[in-house]
Design a protein around this motif. Structure first.
Motif, PDB file in Angstrom:
ATOM      1  N   THR A   1      61.219  98.764  98.379  1.00 53.20           N
ATOM      2  CA  THR A   1      61.974  98.656  97.134  1.00 53.20           C
ATOM      3  C   THR A   1      63.048  97.581  97.306  1.00 53.20           C
ATOM      4  O   THR A   1      63.455  97.267  98.425  1.00 53.20           O
ATOM      5  N   SER A   2      63.504  97.044  96.187  1.00 49.08           N
ATOM      6  CA  SER A   2      64.551  96.036  96.226  1.00 49.08           C
ATOM      7  C   SER A   2      65.381  96.126  94.959  1.00 49.08           C
ATOM      8  O   SER A   2      64.848  96.463  93.879  1.00 49.08           O
ATOM      9  N   TRP A   3      66.670  95.832  95.080  1.00 48.92           N
ATOM     10  CA  TRP A   3      67.595  95.839  93.960  1.00 48.92           C
ATOM     11  C   TRP A   3      68.182  94.448  93.747  1.00 48.92           C
ATOM     12  O   TRP A   3      68.419  93.708  94.712  1.00 48.92           O
ATOM     13  N   GLY A   4      68.450  94.123  92.486  1.00 42.76           N
ATOM     14  CA  GLY A   4      69.198  92.922  92.178  1.00 42.76           C
ATOM     15  C   GLY A   4      70.694  93.198  92.280  1.00 42.76           C
ATOM     16  O   GLY A   4      71.117  94.308  92.591  1.00 42.76           O
ATOM     17  N   GLN A   5      71.493  92.168  92.022  1.00 38.71           N
ATOM     18  CA  GLN A   5      72.945  92.275  92.134  1.00 38.71           C
ATOM     19  C   GLN A   5      73.579  92.869  90.883  1.00 38.71           C
ATOM     20  O   GLN A   5      74.732  93.307  90.930  1.00 38.71           O
TER      21      GLN A   5
END
Length: 117
Positions: A105-109
């Motif tokens: 998984t990855s998140w933006g700022q």
């Protein structure tokens, strides 16, 4: 890894519209789910809407009929069109991607949305 960059937030009056965009870069292969989250009382973040790589969508009850999520797979981008905005929609909106098969998984700022009454 996958990197996410959001854009399109801003200040708008109640009843107005904003369009958020999230561009993904990196190894984007296989089934995945992209979506938007925002802060909520008593929660770290609440789900706003998601769209799978097969274009299946999901919306939180609070945004149904007002928000539309879509994705441009060749460009690895997800769009959140927000109409009829309300002051309670105010918050920092985060883009998220989930590759369930790879447990990645990855998140933006985050991009700020402010709706004035």
């Amino acid at each position: 890894q996958v990197q996410l960059v959001e854009s399109g937030g801003g200040l708008v009056q109640a009843g107005g519209s904003l369009r958020l965009s999230c561009a993904a870069s990196g190894n984007i292969r296989g089934f995945n789910i992209m979506g938007w989250y925002r802060p909520a009382p008593g929660k770290q973040r609440e789900l706003v809407a998601t769209v799978t790589s097969g274009d299946s969508t999901y919306y939180a009850d609070s945004v149904k009929g007002r928000f539309t999520i879509s994705r441009d797979n060749p460009k690895s981008r997800v769009i959140l069109q927000m109409n009829s905005l309300k002051p309670e929609d105010t918050g920092l909106y985060y883009c998220h991607v989930n590759f369930p098969s790879f447990k990645i998984t990855s998140w933006g700022q985050g991009t700020q949305v402010t709706v004035s009454s």
